[in-house]
Motif scaffolding. Sequence first.
Motif, short mmCIF file in Angstrom:
data_model
loop_
_atom_site.label_atom_id
_atom_site.label_comp_id
_atom_site.label_asym_id
_atom_site.label_seq_id
_atom_site.Cartn_x
_atom_site.Cartn_y
_atom_site.Cartn_z
N SER A 1 -7.61 4.25 -3.97
CA SER A 1 -6.31 3.27 -3.69
C SER A 1 -6.35 2.46 -2.53
CB SER A 1 -5.12 4.58 -3.23
OG SER A 1 -3.92 3.76 -2.70
N SER B 1 2.81 1.55 0.84
CA SER B 1 2.33 1.32 -0.56
C SER B 1 1.07 1.78 -1.11
CB SER B 1 2.36 0.00 -0.93
OG SER B 1 1.29 -0.93 -0.36
N LEU B 2 0.83 2.33 -2.04
CA LEU B 2 -0.44 2.75 -2.73
C LEU B 2 -0.70 2.29 -4.07
CD1 LEU B 2 0.45 5.28 -4.65
CD2 LEU B 2 0.85 6.20 -2.50
N THR B 3 -1.82 2.27 -4.78
CA THR B 3 -2.26 1.67 -5.93
C THR B 3 -2.59 2.73 -7.08
OG1 THR B 3 -4.53 1.15 -5.37
CG2 THR B 3 -2.85 -0.46 -5.16
N ASP B 4 -2.84 3.98 -6.28
CA ASP B 4 -3.06 4.85 -7.42
C ASP B 4 -2.73 6.39 -6.63
OD1 ASP B 4 -5.56 6.08 -6.15
OD2 ASP B 4 -6.69 4.41 -7.12
N GLY C 1 6.81 -0.04 -9.56
CA GLY C 1 5.76 0.97 -9.34
C GLY C 1 5.70 1.81 -10.63
N GLN D 1 5.64 1.19 -3.98
CA GLN D 1 5.66 0.31 -2.76
C GLN D 1 7.16 0.88 -2.04
OE1 GLN D 1 6.64 -3.78 -3.02
NE2 GLN D 1 5.66 -4.27 -1.19
N THR E 1 -4.20 1.29 0.13
CA THR E 1 -2.83 1.78 0.62
C THR E 1 -2.39 0.81 1.92
OG1 THR E 1 -3.83 3.82 0.13
CG2 THR E 1 -2.15 3.69 1.67
N SER F 1 1.19 3.41 -8.87
CA SER F 1 1.65 2.62 -7.93
C SER F 1 2.91 2.83 -7.46
CB SER F 1 1.28 1.18 -8.44
OG SER F 1 2.16 0.88 -9.21
#
Length: 281
Positions: free
Chosen positions: A54, A75-78, A113, A228, A56, A226
């Motif tokens: 991720s 936030s994170l992407t996975d 997200g 945010q 992050t 994901s």
Amino acid sequence: MKTLTRASLAVLSVFTLGASAQAAEIVVTPADLGPGLNKWHLDNYRDTSTGYSSTTTAAITDTKPRSGNGSVEMSLTDGSGKADYVYTWGYVPGRTLGNLSALSYDWQRASGGTAGQHLMPAFRLFYDADGNVGTTNDTGYLIFEQVYNPPGNNGPVTTDAWVTSDILGANFWMRQFTPGNTVESYDNTLAEWAAGAHPSAVADLLSADTAILGIEFGIGSGWNGSFQGFVDNVTYRFGSGDVTTFNFETEAADVPEPASLALITLGLLGVAARRRKDQTM
């Protein structure tokens, strides 16, 4: 003379009230972050830089300001991503579960997200069950998440708008540290935990004397997809003490030095005196 006295008191009251109003608010900027007690710091950070997939974010930014020029962006992407903002004070007399008298925070989830639509920044109380620093294996979290609270249980949370959650009377679930265990009972209020609610044989038995050692908020830990979000204005109070609010800002606002405030006060008093003199001539 009476007119001047009233004017003087009015001017002094403005500054007194202003100082009083700010006394309960603590502005937190990136320069204020750091390890140790009574300082906010980043913890449990899982990012590509720490070996996870991720990307992050966990920082004070101006992306979505709330009460000034900033807020905490997370936030994170996975699902491998995670980040917490943590503030601990340790064992302080009077800071107990039964004495907690205010607890709230502002949060926002951005739209778009792909993580579960019920997810939002969670809030945690760090506890020691018996309140005794000399004992071990009885610490953990009481955790607030909107999904376990009405309205809209299990439904999507509001997006792209700030939400103020007053969580003093909300439902909290328990995560024990030793052993690492989630107590799967999600409808106990803080008052019920303080009264000795024991929803599971493996739950820590809490009471009004349970020590609260700190607070934190965060995202992640298995949030597939994901996300945010943003957090600001974290507020707590114990007993009849001062209400403390943490306002996260990208930089502190300029505040006049005490000497400058004194000069401003004297100047206003001078104006009041001249007006009175003019009225009597």
